[in-house]
Design an enzyme around this catalytic site. Structure first.
Site, PDB file in Angstrom:
ATOM      1  N   SER A 139       0.841  -1.191   0.000  1.00 43.49           N
ATOM      2  CA  SER A 139       0.000   0.000   0.000  1.00 43.49           C
ATOM      3  C   SER A 139       0.876   1.240   0.000  1.00 43.49           C
ATOM      4  CB  SER A 139      -0.898   0.023   1.243  1.00 43.49           C
ATOM      5  OG  SER A 139      -1.580   1.257   1.357  1.00 43.49           O
ATOM      6  N   TYR A 152      -1.666  -0.410  10.425  1.00 43.34           N
ATOM      7  CA  TYR A 152      -1.749  -0.701   8.994  1.00 43.34           C
ATOM      8  C   TYR A 152      -0.477  -0.242   8.283  1.00 43.34           C
ATOM      9  CZ  TYR A 152      -3.644  -0.898   4.245  1.00 43.34           C
ATOM     10  OH  TYR A 152      -3.849  -1.190   2.916  1.00 43.34           O
TER      11      TYR A 152
END
Length: 275
Positions: A139, A152
């Site tokens: 990501s 995350y």
């Protein structure tokens, strides 16, 4: 350009990007192991090409379960030439909250360890075959930490470094390693976001770009490319300015808050997943 892969393993096949990848791979004639937790969704995908699809529902962080899936798939269809470790979860995180430590552990298990458990059972056979691609879906959030999103960002940042290490280890073997860094995709993982999502991309477009990039041998794929340029531009700002900009943005919901995405496998008091 002829699609070079005929035998694929795909984790996270239930999500928005996962389903788009599954449909694209099936349309290109590949046999595909559909790995995820939502059995009805996987079964529906498998009806598109039942002779070329098998459905598996392990916890991707469970190395023994992933090994069993790999053995079954190889016996049915042979050694894969494309592994896409796409399984992932997201959620807000607050270090001051003791309950969130459990969430962080689970996020690291799925987003980081789950990639290694996807690759490991197939790696020796793929090295023997001398060809194949290993794809990890990281990501843009792994490029820099963001307030309220530490778990995350840490999981995806760690994944990027893991893939870099693996790429170096496999040079000269005929295997390639590809790092995919999506920005914002229109999926359930972003549905609860309360902040601006520049460059929001549809899953089908992302899947097409991802597979085309892997087929061309791109080792780093950003979805969409312009969000990577924006992220790099912001990284040129002094850290204090960058942090100040991010602190003004609403934070991603934590587990239990309105709009939070489910994280399967949490202890009962945390688990909001129906899968």
């Amino acid at each position: 350009m002829t699609f070079p892969f005929r035998n694929a393993v795909l984790t996270g096949a239930c999500g928005g990007l996962g389903q788009a990848l599954a449909r694209a791979l099936i349309a290109r004639g590949a046999a595909i192991a559909l790995v995820g937790l939502n059995r009805p969704v996987l079964d529906e995908l498998a009806t598109l090409a039942p002779e070329r699809c098998s459905v598996y529902t392990p916890d991707v962080a469970d190395a023994i379960a992933m090994l069993a899936c790999a053995k079954d798939w190889t016996q049915r269809h042979g050694v894969p030439d494309l592994l896409i470790a796409n399984a992932g979860v997201a959620g807000g995180f607050d270090t001051a909250q003791a309950d969130d430590l459990v969430v962080m552990r689970r996020m690291l298990e799925i987003n980081l360890l789950g990639v290694a458990t996807t690759f490991q059972p197939h790696l020796a056979a793929m090295r023997t075959s001398g060809r194949g691609a290993l794809v990890g879906v990281a990501s843009i959030a792994g490029w820099r930490g963001m307030p309220g999103n530490g778990a995350y960002c840490a999981s995806k940042g760690g994944l990027i470094r893991y893939l870099e290490s693996l790429r170096a280890e496999l040079r000269g073997t005929g295997l390639s390693v590809h790092t995919v860094s999506p920005g914002y995709l229109r999926t359930t993982l972003t549905a609860g976001n309360r902040f601006a999502m520049p460059g929001l991309m549809e899953p089908d477009d992302a899947a097409h770009t991802l597979l085309a990039g892997v087929a061309r041998g791109c080792t780093h794929i950003v979805l969409p490319r312009r969000i990577g340029w924006l992220s790099r531009a912001l990284s040129l700002l002094p850290a204090a300015w960058h942090d100040h900009l991010l602190l003004k943005q609403p934070r991603k919901p934590r587990v239990g808050e309105a709009g939070a995405t489910a994280i399967p496998g949490l202890p009962a008091q945390h688990d909001t997943s129906s899968s």
